[in-house]
Design an enzyme around this catalytic site. Sequence first.
Site, PDB file in Angstrom:
ATOM      1  N   ASP A  18     -19.256  15.296 -29.976  1.00 54.33           N
ATOM      2  CA  ASP A  18     -18.673  13.975 -30.209  1.00 54.33           C
ATOM      3  C   ASP A  18     -18.961  13.501 -31.626  1.00 54.33           C
ATOM      4  OD1 ASP A  18     -17.288  11.672 -29.576  1.00 54.33           O
ATOM      5  OD2 ASP A  18     -19.012  10.678 -28.673  1.00 54.33           O
ATOM      6  N   ASN A  66      -7.948  13.621 -23.563  1.00 59.62           N
ATOM      7  CA  ASN A  66      -7.690  13.636 -25.005  1.00 59.62           C
ATOM      8  C   ASN A  66      -6.209  13.690 -25.358  1.00 59.62           C
ATOM      9  OD1 ASN A  66     -10.648  15.578 -25.923  1.00 59.62           O
ATOM     10  ND2 ASN A  66     -10.330  13.363 -25.817  1.00 59.62           N
TER      11      ASN A  66
END
Length: 248
Positions: A18, A66
């Site tokens: 991340d 995503n």
Amino acid sequence: MTNLTAGPVPQHVAIIMDGNGRWAKARGLPRTMGHRKGVEAVRETVRTAASAGIQYLTLYAFSSENWRRPESEVTDLMGLLKMFIRRDLAELHKENVRIRIIGDKVQLRSDLLPLLLEAEETTRGNTGITLVIAFNYGSRDEITRAVQRLASDVANGLLAPHQITAEHLSATLDTQGIPDPDLVIRTSGEERLSNFLLWQSAYSELMFLPDFWPDFSRETFLKALESYACRDRRFGGVDETTRAVGSV
């Protein structure tokens, strides 16, 4: 092998990579540059894991959520994945790395699926570290698909409801044959699992690091492994050597 602090090395490390976008934003760069720098961190992480004796490394590459990102960013991410497979597959194969892909393959774009299947097939016989790439992956979706398969077995008379065990469900997940992660690392300072290996991480050690993923270096990884080696894993039990009177 690297010099690690005395103690156990995790058999399986899973990482939520991340912070690529925020890394880029902090430097006044487009988000795509963060993703490109993140690929370099992937290469270094695989090398470090292999040299440390880790047997399984799972990387959360692209979640099923995503796809909601801007189309230009998704297109760039897909391009990076293709480039990674085409450029790095030969080297990974040479280094005896086995690749496994987990996630919903049915919904993948037709130009991606053959590349992913090729990576799995090419490295199937390798005996070194297993690199598990979680792509188009979401843990709730994975568990739902597993339950649907078990329900189908019940409906077809192959399995009775009372025969379904935790072991049955584990064996029906995308991670079949892969041990549960000993250590789950998330970068960027966020402290949540974000729909990643929820079933498999029931007793995993969790580690949340402030570094954005592009800054995740060999040194950062080794420090995380040293920290893991100092933890006391009891899996719901107690360590009789350290239990104090009146403790629970």
